[in-house]
Write an enzyme that holds these catalytic residues in place. Structure first.
Site, PDB file in Angstrom:
ATOM      1  N   GLU A  87       0.848  -1.188   0.000  1.00 35.19           N
ATOM      2  CA  GLU A  87       0.000   0.000   0.000  1.00 35.19           C
ATOM      3  C   GLU A  87       0.886   1.242   0.000  1.00 35.19           C
ATOM      4  OE1 GLU A  87      -2.057   1.298   3.550  1.00 35.19           O
ATOM      5  OE2 GLU A  87      -0.970  -0.191   4.750  1.00 35.19           O
ATOM      6  N   TRP A  88       0.412   2.291  -0.627  1.00 37.26           N
ATOM      7  CA  TRP A  88       1.147   3.550  -0.672  1.00 37.26           C
ATOM      8  C   TRP A  88       0.896   4.311   0.625  1.00 37.26           C
ATOM      9  CZ3 TRP A  88       4.993   5.674  -3.177  1.00 37.26           C
ATOM     10  CH2 TRP A  88       5.200   7.067  -3.064  1.00 37.26           C
ATOM     11  N   ILE A  89       1.964   4.726   1.290  1.00 29.99           N
ATOM     12  CA  ILE A  89       1.851   5.505   2.524  1.00 29.99           C
ATOM     13  C   ILE A  89       2.151   6.966   2.201  1.00 29.99           C
ATOM     14  CG2 ILE A  89       2.674   5.820   4.893  1.00 29.99           C
ATOM     15  CD1 ILE A  89       1.391   3.122   4.542  1.00 29.99           C
ATOM     16  N   ASP A 191      15.993  -4.470  11.334  1.00 34.35           N
ATOM     17  CA  ASP A 191      16.808  -3.497  10.584  1.00 34.35           C
ATOM     18  C   ASP A 191      16.317  -2.100  10.951  1.00 34.35           C
ATOM     19  OD1 ASP A 191      18.593  -2.324   8.873  1.00 34.35           O
ATOM     20  OD2 ASP A 191      17.648  -3.008   7.023  1.00 34.35           O
TER      21      ASP A 191
END
Length: 283
Positions: A87-89, A191
């Site tokens: 999904e695009w944030i 990470d």
């Protein structure tokens, strides 16, 4: 002419890709914001020759983090050997309580324990293979699955010299005395540096690009302090949910050795002075 990954997205999502704009995506992948005919935007990671299962392993890690329901994690929309579609944030400015939200959320993530040190499958830290075969004792796992492989890789490839190799191996022999008391096995991001924490449109923290496994939570916190430390408000919020051992600060350099070795293996000798400084704490 459409790229092969665009055609694959169209097949997986049953939606047409109208355009794709390059975005910053780190040192390993090509990254794009793809506009779909449905009106949605998606984030795409791809590579001309990705390591086998690189994106499958990352998708599994994102799903493990999402299940903790602790912080926002991008939803996996599609994955294949060629690419990862999320999904695009929409990025925005941090809310005034961003640090507190991050501290509370990370503590909740770490409390969502996993059954073993390691994971059911290996994955990657950046482009480096990360071996996750379980070992029941944390100090043994940190030595055998985290430090040994990178020390040996760096020495074999002549990135570190014989003296630094010996010093690093000598530290490994003493880990059972240095790693602290056994804790519940934390669900680690793996990470966790500042570049893998973004701010969504509501001003809240979102975690990206994980290298998930079960481990000691202090390694996430140590890496978060390696290049740019969070504010005292973050640490206070974290300890409200999950207080740290009174000797945790003494182990910060110990748990920074793994990400420092990874940077040495990935980016070269410029990180060696930082590794030497960390080793000196325990010599």
């Amino acid at each position: 002419m459409k790229h092969a990954w665009m055609i694959e997205i169209e097949q997986l999502l049953n939606d047409n890709v109208l355009s794709a704009t390059p975005v910053a995506g780190g040192d390993i992948n090509l990254a794009y914001c793809a506009q779909l005919a449905s009106g949605h935007k998606v984030f795409v990671k791809t590579h001309t020759a990705p390591a086998v299962s690189l994106y499958l392993r990352e998708a599994e890690g994102l799903t493990l983090l999402h299940k903790a329901q602790a912080l926002r994690i991008p939803n996996v929309l599609a994955v294949s050997e060629r690419m990862l579609v999320l999904e695009w944030i929409e990025i925005s400015r941090p809310h005034k309580h961003f640090d507190e939200r991050l501290g509370h959320g990370l503590a909740k993530l770490h409390r969502a324990s996993l059954p073993t040190f390691g994971l059911a499958h290996d994955n990657f830290l950046g482009s480096l293979p990360q071996i996750n075969t379980p070992i029941p004792v944390w100090s043994d796992f940190y030595r055998e699955r985290r430090l040994y492989p990178l020390i040996q890789y760096a020495h074999k490839n002549k990135i570190i010299d014989k003296n630094l190799f010996k010093r690093s191996m000598k530290l490994c022999e003493r880990l059972h005395l240095l790693c602290g008391s056994q804790e519940s096995i934390a669900r680690l991001h793996g990470d966790l540096w500042s570049g893998n924490i973004i701010c969504d449109k509501n001003g809240s923290p979102t975690l990206i690009d994980p290298a998930v496994y079960g481990g000691h939570r202090e390694i996430d916190l140590a890496m978060l302090r390696l290049f740019d430390s969070p504010s005292p408000r973050f640490f206070a919020a974290y300890e409200e949910i999950y207080p740290l051992d009174s000797e945790a600060n003494e182990r910060i350099p110990l748990y920074q050795i793994y990400p420092l070795l990874a940077h040495i293996c990935l980016f070269g000798k410029s990180y060696i002075p930082s590794l030497i400084t960390a080793l000196k704490h325990y010599e």
